[in-house]
Design a protein around this motif. Sequence first.
Motif, short mmCIF file in Angstrom:
data_model
loop_
_atom_site.label_atom_id
_atom_site.label_comp_id
_atom_site.label_asym_id
_atom_site.label_seq_id
_atom_site.Cartn_x
_atom_site.Cartn_y
_atom_site.Cartn_z
N ALA A 179 0.81 -1.22 0.00
CA ALA A 179 0.00 0.00 0.00
C ALA A 179 0.85 1.27 0.00
CB ALA A 179 -0.93 0.00 1.22
N THR A 180 2.03 1.22 0.57
CA THR A 180 2.89 2.41 0.61
C THR A 180 3.27 2.85 -0.80
OG1 THR A 180 3.77 1.76 2.76
CG2 THR A 180 5.04 3.37 1.50
N THR A 181 3.65 1.90 -1.64
CA THR A 181 4.02 2.26 -3.01
C THR A 181 2.81 2.74 -3.80
OG1 THR A 181 3.85 -0.07 -3.65
CG2 THR A 181 6.04 0.76 -3.10
N THR A 182 1.64 2.16 -3.52
CA THR A 182 0.43 2.63 -4.19
C THR A 182 0.16 4.09 -3.84
OG1 THR A 182 -0.56 0.43 -4.26
CG2 THR A 182 -2.07 2.30 -4.36
N PHE A 183 0.33 4.45 -2.57
CA PHE A 183 0.12 5.85 -2.16
C PHE A 183 1.12 6.77 -2.87
CE2 PHE A 183 1.18 9.53 0.41
CZ PHE A 183 -0.06 10.06 0.71
N ILE A 184 2.38 6.38 -2.88
CA ILE A 184 3.41 7.23 -3.48
C ILE A 184 3.14 7.41 -4.98
CG2 ILE A 184 5.86 7.33 -4.10
CD1 ILE A 184 6.42 5.94 -1.37
N LEU A 185 2.84 6.34 -5.68
CA LEU A 185 2.57 6.45 -7.12
C LEU A 185 1.31 7.28 -7.39
CD1 LEU A 185 3.43 2.78 -8.13
CD2 LEU A 185 4.75 4.84 -8.71
N SER A 186 0.31 7.15 -6.51
CA SER A 186 -0.91 7.96 -6.67
C SER A 186 -0.61 9.44 -6.50
CB SER A 186 -1.97 7.53 -5.64
OG SER A 186 -2.37 6.21 -5.87
N ARG A 187 0.23 9.78 -5.52
CA ARG A 187 0.58 11.18 -5.30
C ARG A 187 1.44 11.73 -6.44
NH1 ARG A 187 -1.89 14.15 -3.99
NH2 ARG A 187 -0.59 15.58 -2.76
N MET A 188 2.25 10.85 -7.04
CA MET A 188 3.03 11.29 -8.20
C MET A 188 2.12 11.61 -9.38
SD MET A 188 6.37 8.75 -7.98
CE MET A 188 7.21 9.47 -9.39
N GLU A 189 0.98 10.95 -9.47
CA GLU A 189 0.00 11.28 -10.50
C GLU A 189 -0.58 12.68 -10.29
OE1 GLU A 189 -1.66 6.88 -11.79
OE2 GLU A 189 -2.80 8.05 -10.35
N SER A 190 -0.50 13.15 -9.05
CA SER A 190 -1.00 14.51 -8.76
C SER A 190 0.07 15.57 -8.96
CB SER A 190 -1.49 14.56 -7.31
OG SER A 190 -2.52 13.61 -7.10
N GLY A 191 1.26 15.17 -9.41
CA GLY A 191 2.28 16.15 -9.75
C GLY A 191 3.52 16.14 -8.88
N GLN A 202 5.64 9.60 4.60
CA GLN A 202 6.27 9.49 5.92
C GLN A 202 5.60 10.41 6.93
OE1 GLN A 202 10.26 10.24 4.42
NE2 GLN A 202 10.91 8.19 5.03
N ALA A 203 5.25 11.61 6.50
CA ALA A 203 4.59 12.56 7.41
C ALA A 203 3.23 12.04 7.86
CB ALA A 203 4.43 13.91 6.70
N LEU A 204 2.56 11.29 6.99
CA LEU A 204 1.24 10.74 7.33
C LEU A 204 1.33 9.40 8.06
CD1 LEU A 204 -0.59 11.56 3.98
CD2 LEU A 204 -1.00 12.64 6.20
N GLY A 205 2.55 8.87 8.23
CA GLY A 205 2.71 7.58 8.88
C GLY A 205 2.43 6.40 7.98
N ILE A 206 2.31 6.65 6.68
CA ILE A 206 2.06 5.57 5.71
C ILE A 206 3.36 4.86 5.38
CG2 ILE A 206 1.30 5.10 3.34
CD1 ILE A 206 -0.66 7.50 3.74
N ALA A 207 4.46 5.63 5.28
CA ALA A 207 5.77 5.06 5.04
C ALA A 207 6.60 5.12 6.32
CB ALA A 207 6.48 5.82 3.92
N GLU A 208 7.46 4.13 6.50
CA GLU A 208 8.35 4.08 7.66
C GLU A 208 9.44 5.13 7.54
OE1 GLU A 208 7.89 2.07 10.18
OE2 GLU A 208 6.36 0.75 9.35
N ARG A 209 10.10 5.41 8.67
CA ARG A 209 11.26 6.31 8.64
C ARG A 209 12.32 5.77 7.68
NH1 ARG A 209 13.78 7.26 14.34
NH2 ARG A 209 11.58 7.73 14.72
N ASP A 210 12.54 4.44 7.72
CA ASP A 210 13.36 3.78 6.72
C ASP A 210 12.42 3.06 5.76
OD1 ASP A 210 15.00 2.29 5.12
OD2 ASP A 210 15.86 1.06 6.72
N PRO A 211 12.14 3.66 4.60
CA PRO A 211 11.11 3.12 3.71
C PRO A 211 11.63 2.08 2.73
CG PRO A 211 11.92 5.16 2.81
CD PRO A 211 12.72 4.92 4.09
N SER A 212 12.88 1.67 2.88
CA SER A 212 13.51 0.84 1.84
C SER A 212 12.76 -0.46 1.61
CB SER A 212 14.97 0.57 2.20
OG SER A 212 15.09 -0.04 3.47
N GLY A 213 12.23 -1.08 2.67
CA GLY A 213 11.51 -2.34 2.50
C GLY A 213 10.34 -2.21 1.55
#
Length: 333
Positions: A179-191, A202-213
């Motif tokens: 779901a984290t990558t889905t959120f990021i890709l969706s926000r990239m669609e918004s510009g 990360q600010a919304l707590g959707i991605a971890e401080r270390d998001p690499s996983g």
Amino acid sequence: MREVRLSLFGFGNVGRALARVLVGKGSIFRERYGLEFKVVSIADTSAVVWLPEGIDLREALMVKENFGMLSSWTNEYEVYSFTPEEAVREIDADVVIDVTNDKNAHTWHLAALRDGKAVATSNKPPLAFHYAELMREAERRDLPYLFEATVMAGTPIITLLREGLKGDTVEMIEAVLNATTTFILSRMESGLDFEGALKEAQALGIAERDPSGDVLGIDAGYKATILHCLAFHPVTFNDAHVKGIVEVTPEDVKRARERGRTLRLVAMVEDGNVRVEPREVPLDGPLAVESHENAAVIKTDLLGELVIKGAGAGLKETASGVVSDIIKAALKV
């Protein structure tokens, strides 16, 4: 009424969500299944709290939320510095529950099985690297080893593959499992660019401080590996081809939209082949999920295409999968 003793490893967000379900729905479990759950131990990274008569989960939640660690607990509770394997061997329980992120947890999962205890887990690496060994041990002991919440949280794709397609041959699974990558890709669609979308996640707590996983595709790769083990035969994460979303550009996203498609991190699982990579999917297709949803398209010889879609993240949603496994295990042990 049958009493079932539980030993809980992990008292972070998921562990506490699970404790709240056990408290809030205890009467339902008694009426529906004739089961009385008694948590005899809880472990976090600071300590193991053990009380054979049963721990007051409300008090445990209060201590953890107020002090941040179980080692702060006093009163009548004994606090120990056991390793997980020591705790598994020492504590008398019917079901061992692992909601940690311990990548070496397979060692104490095996210890639990060898000691005659069922295991219910949401922890992915033990299965992604040691599925064959764990399942062989569980079958040898005739004990439940259950892991619904490892893939798609509480959405029951594991149960479907293990129990629901007895006469079918699975040919392929395509799925969006992170779901984290889905959120990021969706926000990239918004510009936004990748870095901006990641910072927002990360600010919304959707991605971890270390998001690499998430962003490197490792989490989805673990899940896809587990699906392959179920649908076909055991492999390990080392056999998977995994590419994340860090190289996706706003231009990539824009071009996909111009073609009536959207970019998602897609897992492709075929016999002997596990691949995770960004792919364009149709906007009106089942894999064009939003928010915290996951989706999988399972293709079989008899059913054709079967779509399973639902929450793939969230505390209550993950707790749902773990609780379901605890009940299944309790009804068998």
